[in-house]
Each structure stands twice: as structure tokens, then as C-alpha cells.
Write a protein that holds these residues in place. Structure first.
Motif, PDB file in Angstrom:
ATOM      1  N   LEU A 298      22.814  27.765  97.166  1.00 18.84           N
ATOM      2  CA  LEU A 298      23.091  27.519  98.512  1.00 18.84           C
ATOM      3  C   LEU A 298      21.421  27.317  98.833  1.00 18.84           C
ATOM      4  CD1 LEU A 298      23.931  25.922 100.631  1.00 18.84           C
ATOM      5  CD2 LEU A 298      25.237  28.099 101.429  1.00 18.84           C
ATOM      6  N   GLY A 299      21.174  29.422  98.805  1.00 17.91           N
ATOM      7  CA  GLY A 299      20.470  29.591  98.883  1.00 17.91           C
ATOM      8  C   GLY A 299      19.007  28.984  98.711  1.00 17.91           C
ATOM      9  N   ILE A 300      18.746  28.372  97.766  1.00 15.16           N
ATOM     10  CA  ILE A 300      17.771  27.545  96.683  1.00 15.16           C
ATOM     11  C   ILE A 300      17.601  26.799  97.438  1.00 15.16           C
ATOM     12  CG2 ILE A 300      17.022  26.685  94.921  1.00 15.16           C
ATOM     13  CD1 ILE A 300      18.522  29.039  93.277  1.00 15.16           C
ATOM     14  N   GLU A 301      18.625  25.744  98.267  1.00 19.24           N
ATOM     15  CA  GLU A 301      19.275  24.345  98.354  1.00 19.24           C
ATOM     16  C   GLU A 301      18.468  24.150  99.392  1.00 19.24           C
ATOM     17  OE1 GLU A 301      19.713  20.028  98.671  1.00 19.24           O
ATOM     18  OE2 GLU A 301      20.039  21.923  96.697  1.00 19.24           O
ATOM     19  N   THR A 302      18.563  25.147 100.588  1.00 20.79           N
ATOM     20  CA  THR A 302      18.360  26.134 101.702  1.00 20.79           C
ATOM     21  C   THR A 302      17.188  25.821 102.063  1.00 20.79           C
ATOM     22  OG1 THR A 302      19.486  27.088 102.481  1.00 20.79           O
ATOM     23  CG2 THR A 302      17.790  26.988 103.740  1.00 20.79           C
ATOM     24  N   SER A 303      16.036  27.032 100.713  1.00 23.59           N
ATOM     25  CA  SER A 303      14.324  27.225 100.847  1.00 23.59           C
ATOM     26  C   SER A 303      13.781  25.292 100.283  1.00 23.59           C
ATOM     27  CB  SER A 303      14.098  27.441  99.500  1.00 23.59           C
ATOM     28  OG  SER A 303      13.102  27.912  99.044  1.00 23.59           O
ATOM     29  N   ARG A 304      14.716  24.468  99.874  1.00 23.26           N
ATOM     30  CA  ARG A 304      14.224  23.456  99.473  1.00 23.26           C
ATOM     31  C   ARG A 304      13.621  22.300 100.350  1.00 23.26           C
ATOM     32  NH1 ARG A 304      17.579  19.798  94.716  1.00 23.26           N
ATOM     33  NH2 ARG A 304      15.266  18.994  94.562  1.00 23.26           N
ATOM     34  N   ARG A 305      15.218  22.055 101.063  1.00 27.08           N
ATOM     35  CA  ARG A 305      14.959  21.457 102.332  1.00 27.08           C
ATOM     36  C   ARG A 305      14.140  22.502 103.122  1.00 27.08           C
ATOM     37  NH1 ARG A 305      18.385  17.133 101.080  1.00 27.08           N
ATOM     38  NH2 ARG A 305      19.674  17.076  99.507  1.00 27.08           N
ATOM     39  N   ALA A 306      13.751  23.231 103.034  1.00 28.87           N
ATOM     40  CA  ALA A 306      13.367  24.183 104.329  1.00 28.87           C
ATOM     41  C   ALA A 306      12.294  23.592 105.157  1.00 28.87           C
ATOM     42  CB  ALA A 306      12.574  25.432 103.901  1.00 28.87           C
ATOM     43  N   GLY A 307      11.059  22.299 104.680  1.00 23.62           N
ATOM     44  CA  GLY A 307      10.670  21.364 104.896  1.00 23.62           C
ATOM     45  C   GLY A 307       8.996  21.960 105.788  1.00 23.62           C
ATOM     46  N   ASN A 308       8.330  21.435 106.557  1.00 24.42           N
ATOM     47  CA  ASN A 308       7.256  22.173 106.843  1.00 24.42           C
ATOM     48  C   ASN A 308       7.130  23.804 106.978  1.00 24.42           C
ATOM     49  OD1 ASN A 308       4.673  23.047 108.951  1.00 24.42           O
ATOM     50  ND2 ASN A 308       4.089  20.520 108.209  1.00 24.42           N
ATOM     51  N   ILE A 309       6.209  24.692 106.302  1.00 31.49           N
ATOM     52  CA  ILE A 309       6.259  26.122 106.674  1.00 31.49           C
ATOM     53  C   ILE A 309       5.433  26.479 107.847  1.00 31.49           C
ATOM     54  CG2 ILE A 309       5.450  27.807 105.474  1.00 31.49           C
ATOM     55  CD1 ILE A 309       6.419  27.010 102.790  1.00 31.49           C
ATOM     56  N   PRO A 310       4.382  25.954 108.380  1.00 27.52           N
ATOM     57  CA  PRO A 310       3.912  26.516 109.618  1.00 27.52           C
ATOM     58  C   PRO A 310       4.655  25.675 110.726  1.00 27.52           C
ATOM     59  CG  PRO A 310       2.082  25.529 108.029  1.00 27.52           C
ATOM     60  CD  PRO A 310       3.561  25.181 107.310  1.00 27.52           C
ATOM     61  N   LYS A 311       5.761  24.581 110.692  1.00 24.56           N
ATOM     62  CA  LYS A 311       6.635  24.550 111.325  1.00 24.56           C
ATOM     63  C   LYS A 311       7.423  25.266 111.461  1.00 24.56           C
ATOM     64  CE  LYS A 311       8.770  20.459 113.473  1.00 24.56           C
ATOM     65  NZ  LYS A 311       9.840  21.385 113.896  1.00 24.56           N
ATOM     66  N   ILE A 312       7.924  25.775 110.468  1.00 27.92           N
ATOM     67  CA  ILE A 312       8.882  27.006 110.259  1.00 27.92           C
ATOM     68  C   ILE A 312       8.179  27.750 111.395  1.00 27.92           C
ATOM     69  CG2 ILE A 312      10.753  28.370 109.279  1.00 27.92           C
ATOM     70  CD1 ILE A 312      10.953  26.456 107.114  1.00 27.92           C
ATOM     71  N   PHE A 313       7.241  28.213 111.220  1.00 26.08           N
ATOM     72  CA  PHE A 313       7.047  29.797 112.099  1.00 26.08           C
ATOM     73  C   PHE A 313       6.624  30.196 112.842  1.00 26.08           C
ATOM     74  CE2 PHE A 313       6.980  31.223 107.663  1.00 26.08           C
ATOM     75  CZ  PHE A 313       7.077  32.627 107.117  1.00 26.08           C
ATOM     76  N   TRP A 314       5.712  28.692 113.523  1.00 26.13           N
ATOM     77  CA  TRP A 314       5.688  28.329 114.892  1.00 26.13           C
ATOM     78  C   TRP A 314       6.858  27.729 115.200  1.00 26.13           C
ATOM     79  CZ3 TRP A 314       2.960  28.605 118.658  1.00 26.13           C
ATOM     80  CH2 TRP A 314       3.279  27.015 120.172  1.00 26.13           C
ATOM     81  N   ASP A 315       8.002  27.333 115.054  1.00 23.67           N
ATOM     82  CA  ASP A 315       9.283  27.755 116.245  1.00 23.67           C
ATOM     83  C   ASP A 315       9.975  29.084 116.064  1.00 23.67           C
ATOM     84  OD1 ASP A 315       9.340  24.659 115.793  1.00 23.67           O
ATOM     85  OD2 ASP A 315      10.220  24.633 115.218  1.00 23.67           O
ATOM     86  N   ASN A 316       9.350  29.425 115.039  1.00 27.80           N
ATOM     87  CA  ASN A 316      10.683  30.878 115.894  1.00 27.80           C
ATOM     88  C   ASN A 316       9.351  31.804 116.683  1.00 27.80           C
ATOM     89  OD1 ASN A 316      12.930  31.870 113.364  1.00 27.80           O
ATOM     90  ND2 ASN A 316      11.733  30.424 112.412  1.00 27.80           N
ATOM     91  N   PHE A 317       8.362  31.656 116.144  1.00 24.86           N
ATOM     92  CA  PHE A 317       7.458  32.698 117.162  1.00 24.86           C
ATOM     93  C   PHE A 317       7.934  31.819 118.391  1.00 24.86           C
ATOM     94  CE2 PHE A 317       2.895  32.659 118.925  1.00 24.86           C
ATOM     95  CZ  PHE A 317       3.054  33.841 118.950  1.00 24.86           C
ATOM     96  N   ARG A 318       7.416  30.504 118.744  1.00 21.44           N
ATOM     97  CA  ARG A 318       7.842  29.992 119.600  1.00 21.44           C
ATOM     98  C   ARG A 318       9.060  29.982 120.804  1.00 21.44           C
ATOM     99  NH1 ARG A 318       8.792  23.939 119.023  1.00 21.44           N
ATOM    100  NH2 ARG A 318      11.327  24.778 119.293  1.00 21.44           N
ATOM    101  N   ASP A 319      10.231  30.339 119.558  1.00 18.83           N
ATOM    102  CA  ASP A 319      11.611  30.713 120.320  1.00 18.83           C
ATOM    103  C   ASP A 319      11.626  32.637 120.951  1.00 18.83           C
ATOM    104  OD1 ASP A 319      12.405  28.747 120.003  1.00 18.83           O
ATOM    105  OD2 ASP A 319      13.513  29.259 117.847  1.00 18.83           O
ATOM    106  N   GLY A 320      10.676  33.434 119.534  1.00 21.38           N
ATOM    107  CA  GLY A 320      10.465  34.807 120.688  1.00 21.38           C
ATOM    108  C   GLY A 320       9.085  34.545 121.906  1.00 21.38           C
ATOM    109  N   LEU A 321       8.571  33.854 122.089  1.00 19.32           N
ATOM    110  CA  LEU A 321       8.038  33.501 123.075  1.00 19.32           C
ATOM    111  C   LEU A 321       8.776  33.422 124.565  1.00 19.32           C
ATOM    112  CD1 LEU A 321       4.254  31.658 122.411  1.00 19.32           C
ATOM    113  CD2 LEU A 321       5.114  34.324 122.791  1.00 19.32           C
TER     114      LEU A 321
END
Length: 460
Positions: free
Chosen positions: A300-323
Motif C-alpha cells: 500500500l505504501g508503494i502504491e501510494t508512492s506510485r500515485r503521489a503525482g506532482n512532487i512540487p505540488k504535494i509540497f506546495w499544497d502542504n505548505f499552503r495548508d500550513g500558511l
């Protein structure tokens, strides 16, 4: 519907797995490398202390400290941008009209923005300009929170965005029902809250509850016991109490104590009296051949990693949520925090409430049990207040106060209104009882562990 106890079916982690169909899917080999690399980055940044300029602490604390001390003017400017956004967003969007709670919270945010402005401009009344009032509240709490939460959210993306969260959820499934009386799928709520935020945890809990996958009792257990403040907030508490030298002891003991207290409160009123037959538990908890749990977790961890998508977007979305989170909480922290400090200084409010906790702080063996009881009772108003009021206490009291700040879970400045905004049937009187129960058990267990830690030299 997927069986939440079948580890070979998908976990209800809508946060991580609901990627758009057009997102590219990585090969298994690249997904494994991505999972390993980002998990290591998250673990190193959050749990391994580094010594820089004779100060030993975790990496993202070093980063926030640099911003607050070496770039103070820039940090204050950024903080006010966030506070302005946080104070006026509910007014512009009309959210303040939704309930009386939203009106009160919006007023608190506007008041916090005004208080911050008059403090920085040197126009605040003398009564709140003493070192233990606005200067302490703004410089030692609001400013670090404003810097740490977005940076922490950015780093948390490495822990929660690439499969580690889902792996932990699957591995924890077998212990959830016997210990916490919740289904295995609730492990996702618990981990998401502790490494993300209570708002994420409550979002997942409410969504799953409305789908009929949690009974009322299970939803109450999860909302009041798993929806803790995040690890980033724990850093603020530890810094305020001077516990960063013992970060790993503080973090892991607080995690264990928080969930141990949840196991206790799940078995006593008012939670134990809630309905547990308003779903088909047997159908939901029907067990199948589980096979190799670790292999299923890894898959399941690997499958999630496979579908993680755009890495910069993941970090930006988390940063935006933090803001967004920092913008929402910093002005209310200033307003509610100052109100709590004024109540403590000029009224007997916390003295009276502290009397209820005094027998337990005395049993816990802290240095000044009455003072500790007063300080910890203030956590009902705002979870940071025990750390503020007891920051000069002895080490044992500071440690217990730090644990209680996190483990009591419920507080009026943010958490209780968030729970009231869900469909989970938790009234304010019930939450007050649960807060008292959690605080009492947290004091006693943290006191026992604190004495052990002192005798073993784990904290000194």
C-alpha cells in the motif's frame, strides 16, 4: 465498500490515494526509491537533533529560529500578512455568519490582529506591555508559531505524502479495536492528526462517520482522543517550556501518554455510554484472510508512492495548508492567550478551576502542585496557556505541563469549535467532562513517567 479490516483492500485514505486519473503512475522501483528517500528526509528533519551554533535541536526548529532571530523584521512582516489574511478571510467569505461560534472566533482573530499591531507600534497599554504579557506572547509564541507551522507543514509532506502514513495505518490495524475500541481504519485518523493537524483528523473522522463506517461511540473516541495538535505545535510547546534538549523523550512519551489516555476515556462515561449499535459492526468488521501484514503495508505504501503525482505540488499544497493554518490560529492565539493571561493575573478564575486539579498535581509529585494545577487548568481556554504560565517552573512541572497541553486535546480557542462544526454528537458539556478526564489521567501518567525519566537521566 472496502472492508476496513481487510489489509488487502484499500485503506480509506482519501487524502493520499484519490489522485486524478491523468496523473502519471511511477514504476514500482522508482516508487520504492521515492518512498524511502522522502521517509528518510521526514524522519531526519523531525526526529534527529543536530548541533548548530552550540544549539542542539531538530532541523526545522533551527530553520524557524534563524527566521525569528536573524531575520526578525522579515518574520514580523510575514506574520502580519498571515494575520491580516486570517482575520479578514471569514469576513470576506461570509463564514463568520454560519454560527455564533464563528462570530466569536472571527472577533477573536480581529482582536488579535489589532493587539499585535498596537504592540509592534509601541501603542499598547502598560498593563499588557509587562514582559510576561504581550512581549512574551508575541515574541515567544505568536512569531515562532507563525514561522514553524508553515515550515513544519512543508517538511511533513515528506512523511505523509509518499506512502509512509498508509504503511503505518495498516501496521496499526490489529491493535486499534482491542485497545481503543475503534476499527483498524481509524489508525489513519490518529496518524494524520499527530503528524498533520487535528483539522485533517476531524475532516477524515466526520467524512467516515457520515458514510456510516463509524458508530457514534467510535466517532466520539476518535474526535476527542486522536485529533491532537500536530508535531509542529509540539515543537512550540517544547521550546516554550525549555524541553527541546529532550525532544525525542518528550515527543514519544507524549504520543504514548495521549493514546493511553484515549484508551481509558473510551471505557468510561460519557463516551462509553454513546451508541455503538448505529451501524452494522459485524458486516463492517468482517475479517478476511489477512496474509502477511507487513507485505500488505509495504504494498500500500508503494502504491501510494506510485500515485503521489506532482512532487512540487504535494509540497506546495502542504505548505499552503500550513500558511492557512498559521493565519487562522496566530491572531486567535494572541487574543485568547492574552485574555487567559489577564484572567490568571487579575481574577481567581484559574485558581477556582485549579482546585479541581490540585489533588492530582499533588499526587503527581510536581514542585508546586497548586501553581501547576492553575496553569494546567488554563489549557481549557487555549492549549498553549499551560506552557506560557508554567515556563519558569521546575523541570518536572514543565514536562507534565507539556504533556498535558497536548494530551488533553480539547480547548476552546480552536479544537472545541472544530468538533462542534462536525456532525459528531458531542455537546459542550460532554466535551468539558472529557477534557477534565483527559487532563486528570494525563497529569497522573505524565507525573509517573516524569519521575522515572528523571531518575534514569533521560531528562535532566
Amino acid at each position: 465498500m472496502n472492508d476496513p479490516h481487510n489489509i488487502n483492500s484499500a485503506m480509506p485514505s482519501e487524502v493520499a490515494l484519490n489522485q486524478p486519473a491523468h496523473e502519471p503512475v511511477l514504476s514500482r522501483g522508482r516508487a520504492v526509491i521515492q518512498l524511502i528517500i522522502f521517509s528518510i528526509i521526514g524522519i531526519v528533519c523531525f526526529f534527529i537533533p543536530f548541533t548548530i551554533n552550540d544549539k542542539s535541536t531538530i532541523l526545522f526548529d533551527h530553520a524557524s529560529k534563524f527566521l525569528v532571530t536573524e531575520m526578525h523584521s522579515v518574520s514580523v512582516f510575514l506574520l502580519f500578512l498571515m494575520m491580516i489574511y486570517g482575520a479578514f478571510k471569514p469576513i470576506v467569505t461570509g463564514k463568520y455568519k454560519e454560527s455564533l461560534t464563528d462570530i466569536v472566533l472571527t472577533l477573536a482573530k480581529v482582536a488579535g490582529l489589532i493587539l499585535g499591531a498596537i504592540y509592534v507600534m509601541g501603542m499598547a497599554p502598560d498593563v499588557i506591555m509587562t514582559p510576561d504579557m504581550m512581549p512574551f506572547l508575541f515574541e515567544k509564541l505568536a512569531l515562532p508559531v507563525g514561522m514553524i507551522v508553515p515550515i513544519g507543514a512543508l517538511i511533513l509532506a515528506a512523511l505523509v505524502g509518499f506512502g509512509l502514513l498508509e504503511m503505518i495505518g495498516v501496521l496499526l490495524q490489529p491493535i486499534m479495536k482491542p485497545i481503543w475500541r475503534t476499527p483498524g481504519s481509524s489508525a489513519i485518523d490518529a496518524v494524520a492528526s499527530f503528524v498533520g493537524s487535528y483539522s485533517i483528523g476531524l475532516l477524515i473522522t466526520n467524512r467516515v462517520y457520515l458514510k456510516g463506517m463509524y458508530s457514534t461511540r467510535e466517532a466520539m473516541i476518535i474526535a476527542t482522543g486522536f485529533s491532537t495538535v500536530s508535531a509542529a505545535f509540539m515543537v512550540i510547546v517544547a521550546k516554550t517550556l525549555g524541553l527541546m534538549e529532550f525532544w525525542n523523550v518528550f515527543f514519544w512519551s507524549t504520543l504514548v501518554i495521549t493514546f493511553l489516555v484515549t484508551a481509558i476515556t473510551a471505557r468510561i462515561p460519557p463516551i462509553s455510554m454513546a451508541a455503538d449499535d448505529d451501524i452494522d459492526v459485524e458486516a463492517r468488521d468482517c475479517k478476511t484472510n489477512e496474509g502477511n501484514r507487513f507485505a500488505a503495508a509495504l504494498d500500500l505504501g508503494i502504491e501510494t508512492s506510485r500515485r503521489a503525482g506532482n512532487i512540487p505540488k504535494i509540497f506546495w499544497d502542504n505548505f499552503r495548508d500550513g500558511l492557512e493554518m498559521a493565519a487562522a490560529i496566530v491572531p486567535s492565539i494572541i487574543a485568547v492567550g492574552l485574555a487567559g493571561l489577564l484572567l490568571d493575573k487579575f481574577t481567581p478564575a484559574f485558581d477556582i478551576l485549579g482546585l479541581l486539579l490540585y489533588p492530582f498535581t499533588w499526587l503527581a509529585g510536581v514542585g508546586d502542585p497548586m501553581e501547576a494545577a492553575k496553569g494546567m487548568s488554563a489549557g481549557l481556554a487555549e492549549m498553549f496557556l499551560p506552557a506560557l504560565l508554567l515556563s519558569e517552573a521546575d523541570l518536572m512541572t514543565r514536562y507534565v505541563a507539556g504533556v498535558v497541553s497536548i494530551s488533553s486535546v480539547l480547548f476552546f480557542s480552536a479544537m472545541i469549535p472544530c468538533v462542534l462544526a462536525t456532525k459528531i454528537p458531542l455537546s459542550i458539556p460532554k466535551m468539558l467532562v472529557i477534557w477534565f478526564e483527559r487532563t486528570v489521567f494525563s497529569i497522573l501518567i505524565a507525573g509517573a513517567f516524569g519521575h522515572l525519566a528523571l531518575s534514569m537521566g533521560w531528562i535532566f
